[in-house]
Design a protein around this motif. Structure first.
Motif, PDB file in Angstrom:
ATOM      1  N   ILE A 116      14.026  44.062  33.128  1.00 49.90           N
ATOM      2  CA  ILE A 116      15.012  43.654  32.138  1.00 49.90           C
ATOM      3  C   ILE A 116      15.134  44.680  31.075  1.00 49.90           C
ATOM      4  O   ILE A 116      14.153  45.295  30.586  1.00 49.90           O
ATOM      5  CB  ILE A 116      14.285  42.070  31.729  1.00 49.90           C
ATOM      6  N   SER A 117      16.364  44.823  30.638  1.00 50.56           N
ATOM      7  CA  SER A 117      16.631  45.717  29.455  1.00 50.56           C
ATOM      8  C   SER A 117      17.727  45.070  28.346  1.00 50.56           C
ATOM      9  O   SER A 117      18.510  44.110  28.798  1.00 50.56           O
ATOM     10  CB  SER A 117      17.011  47.182  29.871  1.00 50.56           C
ATOM     11  N   CYS A 118      17.460  45.425  27.170  1.00 57.03           N
ATOM     12  CA  CYS A 118      18.532  45.014  26.196  1.00 57.03           C
ATOM     13  C   CYS A 118      18.509  46.113  25.122  1.00 57.03           C
ATOM     14  O   CYS A 118      17.456  46.392  24.374  1.00 57.03           O
ATOM     15  CB  CYS A 118      17.811  43.749  25.426  1.00 57.03           C
ATOM     16  N   LYS A 119      19.802  46.312  24.784  1.00 58.01           N
ATOM     17  CA  LYS A 119      19.859  47.265  23.531  1.00 58.01           C
ATOM     18  C   LYS A 119      19.371  48.612  23.947  1.00 58.01           C
ATOM     19  O   LYS A 119      18.752  49.205  22.932  1.00 58.01           O
ATOM     20  CB  LYS A 119      19.488  46.568  22.317  1.00 58.01           C
ATOM     21  N   SER A 120      19.437  48.879  24.974  1.00 54.78           N
ATOM     22  CA  SER A 120      18.887  50.284  25.486  1.00 54.78           C
ATOM     23  C   SER A 120      17.422  50.610  25.595  1.00 54.78           C
ATOM     24  O   SER A 120      16.662  51.510  25.292  1.00 54.78           O
ATOM     25  CB  SER A 120      19.465  51.380  24.652  1.00 54.78           C
ATOM     26  N   GLN A 121      16.730  49.371  25.413  1.00 56.70           N
ATOM     27  CA  GLN A 121      15.184  49.019  25.397  1.00 56.70           C
ATOM     28  C   GLN A 121      14.794  48.435  26.553  1.00 56.70           C
ATOM     29  O   GLN A 121      15.448  47.459  27.078  1.00 56.70           O
ATOM     30  CB  GLN A 121      14.866  48.352  24.247  1.00 56.70           C
ATOM     31  N   GLN A 122      13.572  48.816  27.044  1.00 57.74           N
ATOM     32  CA  GLN A 122      12.899  47.841  28.164  1.00 57.74           C
ATOM     33  C   GLN A 122      12.486  46.741  27.512  1.00 57.74           C
ATOM     34  O   GLN A 122      11.752  46.771  26.229  1.00 57.74           O
ATOM     35  CB  GLN A 122      11.737  48.874  28.689  1.00 57.74           C
ATOM     36  N   VAL A 123      12.708  45.353  28.127  1.00 58.35           N
ATOM     37  CA  VAL A 123      11.974  44.418  27.916  1.00 58.35           C
ATOM     38  C   VAL A 123      10.991  43.906  28.831  1.00 58.35           C
ATOM     39  O   VAL A 123      11.285  43.670  29.712  1.00 58.35           O
ATOM     40  CB  VAL A 123      13.231  43.292  27.698  1.00 58.35           C
ATOM     41  N   TYR A 124       9.864  43.623  28.238  1.00 55.72           N
ATOM     42  CA  TYR A 124       8.842  43.265  29.078  1.00 55.72           C
ATOM     43  C   TYR A 124       8.969  41.693  29.533  1.00 55.72           C
ATOM     44  O   TYR A 124       9.260  40.780  28.896  1.00 55.72           O
ATOM     45  CB  TYR A 124       7.319  43.297  28.423  1.00 55.72           C
ATOM     46  N   GLN A 125       8.279  41.553  30.826  1.00 56.83           N
ATOM     47  CA  GLN A 125       8.563  40.247  31.677  1.00 56.83           C
ATOM     48  C   GLN A 125       7.140  39.497  31.459  1.00 56.83           C
ATOM     49  O   GLN A 125       6.213  39.876  31.871  1.00 56.83           O
ATOM     50  CB  GLN A 125       8.757  40.370  33.042  1.00 56.83           C
ATOM     51  N   TYR A 126       7.071  38.370  30.718  1.00 52.71           N
ATOM     52  CA  TYR A 126       6.064  37.591  30.544  1.00 52.71           C
ATOM     53  C   TYR A 126       5.198  37.097  31.817  1.00 52.71           C
ATOM     54  O   TYR A 126       5.980  36.459  32.581  1.00 52.71           O
ATOM     55  CB  TYR A 126       6.117  36.449  29.513  1.00 52.71           C
ATOM     56  N   LEU A 127       4.148  37.431  32.061  1.00 57.81           N
ATOM     57  CA  LEU A 127       3.320  37.173  33.252  1.00 57.81           C
ATOM     58  C   LEU A 127       3.993  37.571  34.446  1.00 57.81           C
ATOM     59  O   LEU A 127       3.931  37.003  35.475  1.00 57.81           O
ATOM     60  CB  LEU A 127       3.112  35.633  33.378  1.00 57.81           C
ATOM     61  N   GLY A 128       4.888  38.409  34.502  1.00 57.34           N
ATOM     62  CA  GLY A 128       5.687  38.977  35.646  1.00 57.34           C
ATOM     63  C   GLY A 128       6.918  37.848  35.958  1.00 57.34           C
ATOM     64  O   GLY A 128       7.348  38.181  37.123  1.00 57.34           O
ATOM     65  N   VAL A 129       6.985  37.056  35.120  1.00 58.00           N
ATOM     66  CA  VAL A 129       8.126  36.073  35.499  1.00 58.00           C
ATOM     67  C   VAL A 129       9.274  36.072  34.536  1.00 58.00           C
ATOM     68  O   VAL A 129      10.432  36.297  35.069  1.00 58.00           O
ATOM     69  CB  VAL A 129       7.664  34.650  35.426  1.00 58.00           C
ATOM     70  N   ALA A 130       9.087  35.828  33.267  1.00 58.30           N
ATOM     71  CA  ALA A 130      10.059  35.958  32.183  1.00 58.30           C
ATOM     72  C   ALA A 130      11.521  35.162  32.606  1.00 58.30           C
ATOM     73  O   ALA A 130      12.440  35.403  32.747  1.00 58.30           O
ATOM     74  CB  ALA A 130      10.579  37.576  32.034  1.00 58.30           C
ATOM     75  N   SER A 131      11.186  33.652  32.584  1.00 56.50           N
ATOM     76  CA  SER A 131      12.169  32.784  33.051  1.00 56.50           C
ATOM     77  C   SER A 131      12.868  32.518  31.899  1.00 56.50           C
ATOM     78  O   SER A 131      13.935  31.551  31.869  1.00 56.50           O
ATOM     79  CB  SER A 131      11.472  31.680  33.627  1.00 56.50           C
ATOM     80  N   PHE A 132      12.796  32.740  30.713  1.00 56.24           N
ATOM     81  CA  PHE A 132      13.607  32.525  29.515  1.00 56.24           C
ATOM     82  C   PHE A 132      14.807  33.389  29.459  1.00 56.24           C
ATOM     83  O   PHE A 132      15.521  33.783  28.583  1.00 56.24           O
ATOM     84  CB  PHE A 132      13.047  32.591  28.133  1.00 56.24           C
TER      85      PHE A 132
END
Length: 397
Positions: free
Chosen positions: A139-155
């Motif tokens: 996942i990325s946003c505004k040209s930045q990497q966005v981390y995925q909480y617990l490898g899921v990131a369901s939001f």
């Protein structure tokens, strides 16, 4: 064009609730979700719920919890539909209904040192800091990497997870209900059935009546416990506890004596099984001391990253008298197989889920859900990530 593996080569643009820093409210952003890589699956998240762990990592970071990297997409209790699969994925196909799991499907075999389990442990370690097996996020946003909480990131309306952390839903069940099996209900119910192995006719105590504790109450009832004592400072939760099987409810504030002494007096010697489900060092000690000497079992179930080892005071005599102290993660289920078993119980009306859901909100209202957690106004708030038809598809590149 779609293939039997879905639109696996396309980057998807969709909405997600992004945490830009500790203590800051989530903001709804357009994010880009990359295609799945080897042993990965991209899913469309239909529903997710807000766990207290999500709240803690956002608002309690640095005060006893691990400080994870930001920006971050939280959420780990969800259900959705497979959109596409990466190379070497053979258990899933586009269109499958699934529940992502924050624990890889290793089960008890993880205790053996094999090439596969070593890899799964590595995947788990990476998931704790919000990245996939290759050390990056999808996942990325505004040209930045966005981390995925617990490898899921369901939001996020779409996310990518490991194929080892995914359970298939084989029956027609509502995704906005069974999403709870991704964490709380599985953990609490498993604590009673798998960890304590509650027996018919036994006496049990459950400390903390959040979703995990209420599920533990339900598990004790399913096992045939004769007496189930629910302990919490919030009496508003007692009606639900009784609905799920509690025979007695105790508010420590209503007693001048320590709660463990109250329970030992109520049971004439202590309970057979005690489950601490709040992640409270105070309750941990009280739960152990509420069990009977010469065979009582206490399980620590509630998650905490605080240094509880130093905070919990346990006398040697308490253990030497014959008590057993256990810990558990995800209720000791063997990953996918455990969730499939619980899904079957729900379908047969042997497991309650609907009773845990106190609020339903849209993604744009997610900060309200966090307020509910903080004020203990909800058991579980379910976030529905899509309006209208579940087949709605966002723009993709």
């Amino acid at each position: 064009r779609g293939t039997k593996r879905g639109n696996k080569r396309r980057v998807i643009r969709c909405k997600a609730a992004v945490a830009w820093g500790p203590g800051r409210p989530l903001t709804i952003e357009e994010v880009q979700v990359a295609p799945p890589k080897t042993h990965e699956v991209r899913i469309k998240v239909i529903a997710t719920s807000v766990c207290r762990a999500d709240w803690a990592y956002l608002y309690a970071a640095g005060t006893g919890t691990k400080l994870r990297p930001f920006p971050l997409v939280l959420g780990h209790e969800a259900a959705g539909v497979v959109e596409s699969i990466g190379p070497a994925v053979d258990r899933f196909s586009p269109g499958d209904r699934v529940i992502p799991l924050f624990q890889p499907n290793c089960g008890k075999q993880d205790r053996r040192c094999t090439a596969e389990t070593v890899q799964r442990r590595k995947d788990w370690a990476n998931a704790q800091v919000g990245v996939m097996a290759d050390g990056t996020s999808r996942i990325s946003c505004k040209s930045q990497q966005v981390y995925q909480y617990l490898g899921v990131a369901s939001f996020s309306q779409y996310t990518v997870v490991s194929d080892a952390s995914l359970a298939k839903i084989r029956d027609s069940v509502p995704l906005d209900k069974v999403c709870l099996l991704g964490c709380a209900v599985s953990t609490g119910y498993g604590a009673a059935r798998n960890v304590c192995k509650v027996e018919k006719g036994s006496r049990c105590a459950v400390f903390g009546l959040g979703a995990v504790g209420l599920a533990a109450v339900m598990g004790c009832r399913a096992a045939g416990a004769e007496r189930i004592i629910a302990v919490d400072y919030n009496p508003d939760l007692f009606d639900t506890a009784r609905l799920l099987g509690a025979t007695d409810c105790v508010n420590p504030k209503d007693h001048s004596e320590p709660v463990q002494r109250v329970l030992t007096q109520m049971t004439r010697g202590g309970v057979d099984y005690a489950m601490e489900c709040a992640g409270s060092p105070f309750f941990m000690g009280a739960a152990l001391e509420s069990t009977s000497g010469g065979g009582g079992t206490c399980a620590l179930v509630g998650w905490t990253e605080a240094d509880a080892v130093e905070a919990v005071s346990v006398s040697a005599e308490t253990i030497l008298m014959g008590r057993t102290l256990k810990g558990t993660y995800f209720g000791d289920w063997e990953g996918v197989e455990g969730v499939e078993d619980l899904l079957d119980k729900y379908k047969k009306k042997q497991l309650k889920l609907d009773e845990f859901i106190t609020h339903n909100l849209q993604l744009e209202q997610i900060n309200k859900a966090f307020d509910y957690v903080n004020c203990r106004k909800s058991i579980r708030t379910v976030i529905r990530l899509w309006e209208g038809e579940a087949t709605q598809t966002p723009a993709a590149l």
